[in-house]
Design a protein around this motif. Structure first.
Motif, PDB file in Angstrom:
ATOM      1  N   PRO A  23       0.796  -1.231   0.000  1.00 21.15           N
ATOM      2  CA  PRO A  23       0.000   0.000   0.000  1.00 21.15           C
ATOM      3  C   PRO A  23       0.830   1.284   0.000  1.00 21.15           C
ATOM      4  N   ARG A  24       2.137   1.148   0.140  1.00 20.74           N
ATOM      5  CA  ARG A  24       2.971   2.349   0.212  1.00 20.74           C
ATOM      6  C   ARG A  24       3.038   3.062  -1.138  1.00 20.74           C
ATOM      7  N   VAL A  25       3.215   4.351  -1.085  1.00 22.99           N
ATOM      8  CA  VAL A  25       3.370   5.155  -2.300  1.00 22.99           C
ATOM      9  C   VAL A  25       4.735   4.837  -2.894  1.00 22.99           C
ATOM     10  N   ARG A  26       4.732   4.458  -4.148  1.00 25.93           N
ATOM     11  CA  ARG A  26       5.983   4.154  -4.832  1.00 25.93           C
ATOM     12  C   ARG A  26       6.557   5.435  -5.420  1.00 25.93           C
ATOM     13  N   ILE A  27       7.828   5.668  -5.149  1.00 28.31           N
ATOM     14  CA  ILE A  27       8.528   6.827  -5.687  1.00 28.31           C
ATOM     15  C   ILE A  27       9.559   6.310  -6.671  1.00 28.31           C
ATOM     16  N   ASP A  28       9.369   6.633  -7.939  1.00 25.22           N
ATOM     17  CA  ASP A  28      10.316   6.227  -8.972  1.00 25.22           C
ATOM     18  C   ASP A  28      11.358   7.325  -9.138  1.00 25.22           C
ATOM     19  N   HIS A 135       8.870   5.023   6.248  1.00 31.00           N
ATOM     20  CA  HIS A 135       9.016   3.694   5.665  1.00 31.00           C
ATOM     21  C   HIS A 135       7.668   2.998   5.497  1.00 31.00           C
ATOM     22  N   ALA A 136       6.715   3.323   6.342  1.00 32.75           N
ATOM     23  CA  ALA A 136       5.379   2.755   6.202  1.00 32.75           C
ATOM     24  C   ALA A 136       4.583   3.404   5.066  1.00 32.75           C
ATOM     25  N   ALA A 137       4.920   4.640   4.732  1.00 32.00           N
ATOM     26  CA  ALA A 137       4.154   5.386   3.719  1.00 32.00           C
ATOM     27  C   ALA A 137       4.749   5.314   2.315  1.00 32.00           C
ATOM     28  N   PHE A 138       6.062   5.135   2.214  1.00 27.80           N
ATOM     29  CA  PHE A 138       6.726   5.246   0.901  1.00 27.80           C
ATOM     30  C   PHE A 138       7.661   4.081   0.648  1.00 27.80           C
ATOM     31  N   ARG A 139       7.865   3.826  -0.632  1.00 30.14           N
ATOM     32  CA  ARG A 139       8.906   2.896  -1.073  1.00 30.14           C
ATOM     33  C   ARG A 139       9.566   3.519  -2.286  1.00 30.14           C
TER      34      ARG A 139
END
Length: 141
Positions: A23-28, A135-139
């Motif tokens: 569910p984390r927001v993926r940051i490319d 770390h819980a919100a983003f990857r």
């Protein structure tokens, strides 16, 4: 042998499902930015570990110096410009918590009394809460 194949298939399916449901927001990020970013995050972990080791050894003022010099506001690399605003806000809160902790270390006596220890632990908890929250919100990819 058949049981091993079934187990391996289940593990593979569970891993794929877990990755798809993250569910984390993926940051490319561009590869070069990602590498610098991840190294910077590892540096934060090393710095935080150093702070914890110093506090455990009763070297409170030194812990504050490490927090201020290595984790507080102004220690960023400008990577935030590649990040969503929510990530930048969380990063700023991390740096602010480290700065607040450094100020706390300057205010407590050495050795700390009970109130001093409580303030130190509260300050450390504020830092690690920012780490966990991010770390819980983003990857990062």
């Amino acid at each position: 042998m058949a049981a091993a194949i079934v187990v391996a298939g289940c593990i593979g399916t569970a891993a794929a499902a877990g990755a798809a449901e993250d569910p984390r927001v993926r940051i490319d990020l561009p590869a070069d930015v990602r590498d610098v970013f991840l190294e910077h995050m590892r540096t934060h972990m090393t710095s935080l570990d150093g702070v914890l080791q110093l506090v455990a050894a009763g070297r409170i003022k030194e812990a504050g110096t490490v927090a201020r010099n290595e984790m507080a506001i102004g220690q960023g690399l400008g990577i935030g410009r590649h990040m969503p605003p929510e990530f930048r806000a969380m990063g700023f809160e991390f740096h602010r918590a480290a700065d607040d902790f450094a100020r706390t270390t300057a205010a407590v006596t050495e050795p700390p009394d009970a109130a001093g220890w409580a303030a130190l632990v509260k300050g450390l908890a504020a830092i690690t809460a920012r780490c966990s929250g991010c770390h819980a919100a983003f990857r990062v990819r």
